[in-house]
Every structure is written in structure tokens, then in C-alpha cells.
Write an enzyme that holds these catalytic residues in place. Structure first.
Site, mmCIF file in Angstrom:
data_model
loop_
_atom_site.group_PDB
_atom_site.id
_atom_site.type_symbol
_atom_site.label_atom_id
_atom_site.label_comp_id
_atom_site.label_asym_id
_atom_site.label_seq_id
_atom_site.Cartn_x
_atom_site.Cartn_y
_atom_site.Cartn_z
ATOM 1 C CD GLN A 82 3.034 5.841 2.913
ATOM 2 O OE1 GLN A 82 2.589 5.136 2.504
ATOM 3 N NE2 GLN A 82 4.546 5.260 2.951
ATOM 4 N N GLY A 94 0.573 -1.238 -0.168
ATOM 5 C CA GLY A 94 -0.007 -0.236 -0.020
ATOM 6 C C GLY A 94 1.029 1.509 0.457
ATOM 7 C CB CYS A 100 5.586 2.100 7.134
ATOM 8 S SG CYS A 100 5.085 4.155 6.448
ATOM 9 C CG LEU A 101 6.778 1.025 0.876
ATOM 10 C CD1 LEU A 101 6.301 1.337 -0.185
ATOM 11 C CD2 LEU A 101 7.855 -0.059 0.785
ATOM 12 C CG HIS A 109 0.424 5.985 5.879
ATOM 13 N ND1 HIS A 109 1.669 7.382 5.693
ATOM 14 C CD2 HIS A 109 0.737 5.429 5.339
ATOM 15 C CE1 HIS A 109 2.616 6.285 6.314
ATOM 16 N NE2 HIS A 109 1.525 5.073 6.145
ATOM 17 C CG HIS A 114 0.001 1.431 7.377
ATOM 18 N ND1 HIS A 114 0.992 0.325 8.022
ATOM 19 C CD2 HIS A 114 0.971 1.931 6.464
ATOM 20 C CE1 HIS A 114 1.976 1.410 8.075
ATOM 21 N NE2 HIS A 114 2.184 2.034 6.921
ATOM 22 C CD GLU A 115 -0.966 2.459 2.308
ATOM 23 O OE1 GLU A 115 -0.311 3.782 2.545
ATOM 24 O OE2 GLU A 115 0.257 1.425 2.738
HETATM 25 ZN ZN ZN Z 1 3.025 3.146 5.300
#
Ligand code: ZN
Length: 185
Positions: free
Chosen positions: A50, A45, A107-108, A153, A149-150
Site C-alpha cells: 500500500q 493496518g 481498506c485505505l 495484501h 486483511h493485511e
Molecule cells: Zn487494505
């Protein structure tokens, strides 16, 4: 076009996304770039923050994950979650359902950092598509976790905010270092 992924320490990760009011060329290009960026990074995701844009837009794809199952109910029917991938969601809203379950998350925007995070086992999602269609579906398992999670964000919330104080304390020096590196870059 692949874009650089914004890392922890950048203020855009704390910005609440503005609603997407109209799907124009900018939004389409952004969504395509986000998919490419997420896949290149082997993520499940990615949120607009991000890649540096505070907008209510996220992309997800759990197709490559084999060891963590998901379910998906679309228009009241159980369907193969893979048949709905990738998901490109505008202005998503979640209703949390079911029990709270703990699971590993990364998480990226936090390279090489993982922690156990409590999330609702399933979610009811209301969102819009790039085609302007309103959709509603119910997900559980990994997909439900990724959606939570997304959507966090998109509201400026990061997974470190949901870690236990013990996990966060054990990661404190790495987080501080990452934050400094990001701010120096
Ligand atoms: Zn993340």
C-alpha cells in the site's frame, strides 16, 4: 515520513510480497513510514504494497478502535491487546481458527468503500519482528480480522476478492471509477 497510499488500480497491490531476509535501514525506515502513514489515515493496518513495495511487511494498531473488541494470547497467556500495539510483522503466516464470522471492512486503498466480509474468528500468527525475533501469538475479534486483511495484501489479495458477488456487483461502477482514476494519476 508519511507516504502516499497506493489506491486500487495500481499493479503493486496485486504483487505477492517478497520475504524480508534481512532487517536493514531500508526495512526499518519503511516500517516507520508505514506506521506514520497508517496513523495519519486513521487505519488499523497497512501492508507494504500500500506504499508501493511488494514485501512481506505489515503494521497494525487497533488501539483507537473502541467498539470492536479483540483478544490476544501471547506465549500462552491472555494479555491486553493494547499492550502489544503497534504490531510490526515481517513474513507473517496465519493459521485460521474458529468459526467464520461476517464483519464490516474498509481498506485505505479503497477510499469510502466498505463491505461485509467473512473471516475466521481467530488466527494463529507466526512472524518475525524488526529485532529478528520469531514470535507466535493468537488473536481474535477485530485484530484477527485486520491480520487476515493485511496478510491477504502481502499475497496480492484484496478485500474485494472476498466480497459476496452481490456486494461486488453493487460496487462495480465505483470500483471501475477508482481503478481509472488511479491509472490516470
Ligand atoms: Zn487494505
Amino acid at each position: 515520513m508519511k507516504r502516499p497510499i497506493v489506491k486500487y488500480g495500481h499493479s503493486v497491490l496485486r504483487a505477492k510480497g517478497k520475504p524480508v531476509r534481512a532487517v536493514d535501514e531500508h526495512v526499518r525506515a519503511l516500517a516507520a513510514d508505514m506506521l506514520e502513514t497508517m496513523r495519519a489515515a486513521n487505519g488499523v493496518g497497512l501492508a507494504a504494497q500500500q506504499v508501493g513495495e511488494a514485501l512481506q511487511l505489515t503494521v497494525l494498531d487497533i488501539s483507537e478502535v473502541e467498539d470492536r473488541p479483540s483478544t490476544l494470547r501471547w506465549d500462552g497467556k491472555e494479555i491486553d491487546p493494547l499492550s502489544a500495539m503497534p504490531l510490526i510483522l515481517l513474513n507473517p503466516e496465519l493459521v485460521l481458527e474458529g468459526e467464520t464470522v461476517s464483519g464490516t471492512e474498509g481498506c485505505l486503498s479503497f477510499p469510502e468503500i466498505n463491505a461485509e466480509i467473512d473471516r475466521a474468528e481467530s488466527v494463529l500468527v507466526k512472524a518475525e519482528t524488526l529485532e529478528g525475533e520469531k514470535i507466535e501469538f493468537e488473536a481474535s475479534g477485530l485484530l484477527a480480522r485486520a491480520l487476515q486483511h493485511e496478510v491477504d495484501h502481502l499475497n496480492g489479495i484484496l478485500f474485494i476478492d472476498r466480497m459476496s458477488s452481490v456486494s461486488k456487483a453493487s460496487l462495480a461502477s465505483r470500483l471501475k471509477r477508482l481503478q481509472k482514476e488511479t491509472q490516470r494519476a
